[in-house]
Design a protein around this motif. Structure first.
Motif, mmCIF file in Angstrom:
data_model
loop_
_atom_site.group_PDB
_atom_site.id
_atom_site.type_symbol
_atom_site.label_atom_id
_atom_site.label_comp_id
_atom_site.label_asym_id
_atom_site.label_seq_id
_atom_site.Cartn_x
_atom_site.Cartn_y
_atom_site.Cartn_z
ATOM 1 N N MET A 1 -64.996 -3.026 -84.058
ATOM 2 C CA MET A 1 -64.541 -4.076 -83.145
ATOM 3 C C MET A 1 -63.611 -5.087 -83.791
ATOM 4 O O MET A 1 -63.118 -5.983 -83.111
ATOM 5 C CB MET A 1 -65.738 -4.809 -82.541
ATOM 6 N N ASN A 2 -63.416 -4.947 -85.094
ATOM 7 C CA ASN A 2 -62.598 -5.905 -85.835
ATOM 8 C C ASN A 2 -63.103 -7.337 -85.631
ATOM 9 O O ASN A 2 -62.374 -8.226 -85.171
ATOM 10 C CB ASN A 2 -61.130 -5.797 -85.412
ATOM 11 N N ILE A 3 -64.371 -7.524 -85.964
ATOM 12 C CA ILE A 3 -64.998 -8.836 -85.800
ATOM 13 C C ILE A 3 -65.837 -9.157 -87.045
ATOM 14 O O ILE A 3 -66.040 -8.285 -87.890
ATOM 15 C CB ILE A 3 -65.962 -8.869 -84.591
ATOM 16 N N LEU A 4 -66.319 -10.386 -87.117
ATOM 17 C CA LEU A 4 -67.333 -10.754 -88.101
ATOM 18 C C LEU A 4 -68.658 -10.855 -87.370
ATOM 19 O O LEU A 4 -68.732 -11.535 -86.344
ATOM 20 C CB LEU A 4 -67.038 -12.129 -88.671
ATOM 21 N N ALA A 5 -69.692 -10.210 -87.885
ATOM 22 C CA ALA A 5 -70.974 -10.190 -87.173
ATOM 23 C C ALA A 5 -72.057 -10.913 -87.964
ATOM 24 O O ALA A 5 -72.212 -10.691 -89.164
ATOM 25 C CB ALA A 5 -71.389 -8.747 -86.914
ATOM 26 N N PHE A 6 -72.787 -11.791 -87.297
ATOM 27 C CA PHE A 6 -73.858 -12.591 -87.913
ATOM 28 C C PHE A 6 -75.204 -12.217 -87.310
ATOM 29 O O PHE A 6 -75.297 -11.899 -86.131
ATOM 30 C CB PHE A 6 -73.605 -14.081 -87.691
ATOM 31 N N ASN A 7 -76.222 -12.345 -88.138
ATOM 32 C CA ASN A 7 -77.575 -11.981 -87.727
ATOM 33 C C ASN A 7 -78.376 -13.243 -87.404
ATOM 34 O O ASN A 7 -78.293 -14.228 -88.131
ATOM 35 C CB ASN A 7 -78.239 -11.233 -88.899
ATOM 36 N N ASN A 8 -79.123 -13.222 -86.315
ATOM 37 C CA ASN A 8 -80.055 -14.325 -86.070
ATOM 38 C C ASN A 8 -81.373 -13.766 -85.565
ATOM 39 O O ASN A 8 -81.420 -12.722 -84.929
ATOM 40 C CB ASN A 8 -79.463 -15.359 -85.108
ATOM 41 N N TYR A 9 -82.429 -14.519 -85.892
ATOM 42 C CA TYR A 9 -83.798 -14.022 -85.658
ATOM 43 C C TYR A 9 -84.623 -15.055 -84.896
ATOM 44 O O TYR A 9 -84.424 -16.262 -85.056
ATOM 45 C CB TYR A 9 -84.444 -13.739 -87.021
ATOM 46 N N GLY A 10 -85.518 -14.571 -84.100
ATOM 47 C CA GLY A 10 -86.447 -15.477 -83.430
ATOM 48 C C GLY A 10 -87.445 -14.679 -82.630
ATOM 49 O O GLY A 10 -87.318 -13.466 -82.479
ATOM 50 N N LEU A 11 -88.451 -15.361 -82.127
ATOM 51 C CA LEU A 11 -89.427 -14.691 -81.266
ATOM 52 C C LEU A 11 -89.936 -15.697 -80.257
ATOM 53 O O LEU A 11 -89.995 -16.901 -80.533
ATOM 54 C CB LEU A 11 -90.563 -14.058 -82.074
ATOM 55 N N SER A 12 -90.253 -15.197 -79.079
ATOM 56 C CA SER A 12 -90.587 -16.114 -77.988
ATOM 57 C C SER A 12 -91.775 -17.013 -78.310
ATOM 58 O O SER A 12 -91.764 -18.184 -77.962
ATOM 59 C CB SER A 12 -90.835 -15.363 -76.685
ATOM 60 N N GLU A 13 -92.788 -16.466 -78.977
ATOM 61 C CA GLU A 13 -93.986 -17.270 -79.229
ATOM 62 C C GLU A 13 -93.661 -18.520 -80.040
ATOM 63 O O GLU A 13 -94.357 -19.527 -79.949
ATOM 64 C CB GLU A 13 -95.042 -16.441 -79.982
ATOM 65 N N ILE A 14 -92.608 -18.439 -80.872
ATOM 66 C CA ILE A 14 -92.259 -19.588 -81.712
ATOM 67 C C ILE A 14 -91.272 -20.505 -80.977
ATOM 68 O O ILE A 14 -91.426 -21.702 -80.968
ATOM 69 C CB ILE A 14 -91.680 -19.108 -83.071
ATOM 70 N N ILE A 15 -90.245 -19.938 -80.377
ATOM 71 C CA ILE A 15 -89.329 -20.707 -79.520
ATOM 72 C C ILE A 15 -88.341 -19.767 -78.815
ATOM 73 O O ILE A 15 -87.819 -20.056 -77.752
ATOM 74 C CB ILE A 15 -88.558 -21.809 -80.312
#
Ligand code: DLL
Length: 455
Positions: free
Chosen positions: A246-260
């Protein structure tokens, strides 16, 4: 030049226009460690005070002789009780509320092991906090107020759509709330409206690229430059592939509903792990068997305390996610610890097309259909760039028939029940009696061929 003005060049061979200027969204992200830890102690005490309004915690505190005066340092965290998904289920639907119902501003949920979701509630302050936490990682990953962001997460009980939506809005950028599904239409929107950033699961991004290519559109020609992916496990190889496709920069993010929801941790421009938002969440990394601290840099189960949430403070939540924690300084200037990619789960939860799926949900669906035996097998694969699930269901001898119509009818019923309970479409295959493998110990019902992240 202070650390905060550092510019990071992406590790791949894209042009200089992809270099990310390292800017910090709010000053609390760079609190000196001693100040951060003092703030954590203060917030942990507040949290214990508020949690005492929840009958579950009240009882646990009483059993373990925990009072406010027993929480004086971060070390005292170890004395506090754990919370599990089962505890939340046992108090369905909203037994963990620490405020009166009139203070609730919104409810989200995530799939449970049965047809019922686990609900999480937010006050207005919780929603404001959530937007700010999402804004932090989005901004760290290059999002600016002049950008247009295409959000292809489901808007609904799932926290992905609304969570990221308000985070993007908080940064001041514009949004195309495309939601999930109808990939051809997503591509049209991306092309015609020219979004700068894409927000979805990494596997959906791969799929968008694939469908675009099949329509004769080179995904590299789309105006996209950045992407923020989360909600499911992915690997460095996948990152490289998506960035190239895609010719992009990709970032990772994490979370879960129980926490927020999303916003628990996310990558900065240095992309050396996801900064844990430690001024709001305390993270422990424990050996899941002994519940002792995993060694520095060793993988363990993440156990998270959400100290500042008003509607549902949560203490030592066992996420079942396996990752490691890096506490060494990051060149971006943020002082928080960083977590690795999620390396696996301690339970059997699968994430398929961004949807959490427990094998027991399939079992529940099969139980509802007369004629479907208790023997089944789930195979997950990534065909092209889309997760596909095949469920093989063994027929009982007396129901096994050579009448095509009867078998097709049975398969359709299973199909409907499975979709009803899991919200996912799967291939249902009926197999002859006694054909699936039998197990002496723990049944191995899931075969997952998708690539896994490693440390
Ligand atoms: O998936 C929240 C979220 C939405 C995070 C959008 C990021 C972006 P749940 O539906 O409750 O919440 O699922 C939480 O998803 O315990 C992990 O197993 C997995 N997960 C979430 N983000 C990542 C990630 C949302 N970046 C579960 N890498 C978590 C690996 C992830 N796994």
């Amino acid at each position: 030049m202070s650390l905060h003005q550092t510019t990071f060049a992406p590790y791949k061979t894209q042009g200089p226009e992809f270099a990310i200027e390292n800017r910090i969204w709010d000053a609390d992200e760079t609190l000196p460690r001693a100040e951060l830890e003092a703030l954590q102690v203060e917030r942990l005490r507040d949290c214990v005070g508020r949690a005492a309004a929840v009958p579950f915690y009240q009882e646990k505190f009483r059993e373990n002789n925990i009072t406010l005066s027993s929480v004086r340092s971060l070390d005292d965290l170890k004395r506090l009780p754990f919370t599990t998904k089962q505890d939340l289920r046992d108090h369905y639907p909203l037994g963990f509320l620490a405020v009166t119902r009139d203070k609730i501003a919104r409810v989200h949920g995530s799939s449970g092991t049965t047809g019922k979701p686990t609900f999480v509630a937010y006050t207005h302050d919780d929603l404001a906090l959530w937007s700010n936490l999402c804004a932090r990682f989005l901004y760290a990953g290059g999002l600016r107020s002049n950008h247009l962001v295409h959000i292809a997460f489901g808007y609904g009980l799932f926290t992905g759509g609304f969570g990221l939506h308000y985070g993007v809005e908080r940064v001041g950028a514009a949004i195309v709330p495309a939601a999930s599904g109808n990939t051809e239409r997503q591509i049209m929107l991306l092309k015609d409206l020219g979004a700068d950033a894409l927000v979805c699961t990494p596997s959906y991004a791969l799929y968008i690229a694939e469908v675009a290519a099949s329509e004769g559109i080179d995904p590299r020609d789309l105006p996209l430059r950045y992407a923020h992916f989360g909600g499911e496990p992915w690997t460095e190889d996948m990152r490289r592939q998506i960035e190239e496709d895609m010719n992009i920069l990709a970032f990772n993010n994490y979370g879960l509903s129980e926490i927020i929801g999303p916003g628990v941790s996310g990558e900065c421009a240095a992309r050396r792990g996801m900064h844990f938002q430690e001024d709001h969440f305390i993270v422990e990394c424990l050996n899941p068997d002994t519940l002792e601290s995993a060694g520095e840099g060793e993988a363990g189960e993440l156990v998270i305390t959400a100290m500042t949430k008003q509607a549902m403070p949560i203490i030592r939540y066992r996420t079942r996610d396996i990752a490691s924690i890096d506490r060494s300084p990051c060149p971006c200037g943020r002082t928080s610890a960083r977590m690795s990619r999620v390396l696996g789960r301690t339970d059997d939860m699968l994430i398929v097309r961004g949807v959490n799926l427990y094998p027991s949900q399939i079992e529940e669906a099969l139980l509802r259909v007369e004629g479907a035996a208790p023997h089944y097998q789930i195979e997950v694969d990534r065909k092209g760039n889309l997760d596909e699930i095949t469920v093989r269901v063994e027929m009982r001898a007396r129901d096994f028939s050579d009448k095509m119509r009867e078998m097709a009818h049975l398969r359709d019923r299973i199909d409907r029940e499975v979709q009803h309970i899991t919200g996912l479409r799967m291939h249902i295959e009926l197999v002859a009696p006694q054909t699936l493998e039998r197990f002496v110990g723990k049944a191995k019902r899931v075969i997952d061929h998708r690539p896994k992240a490693t440390l």
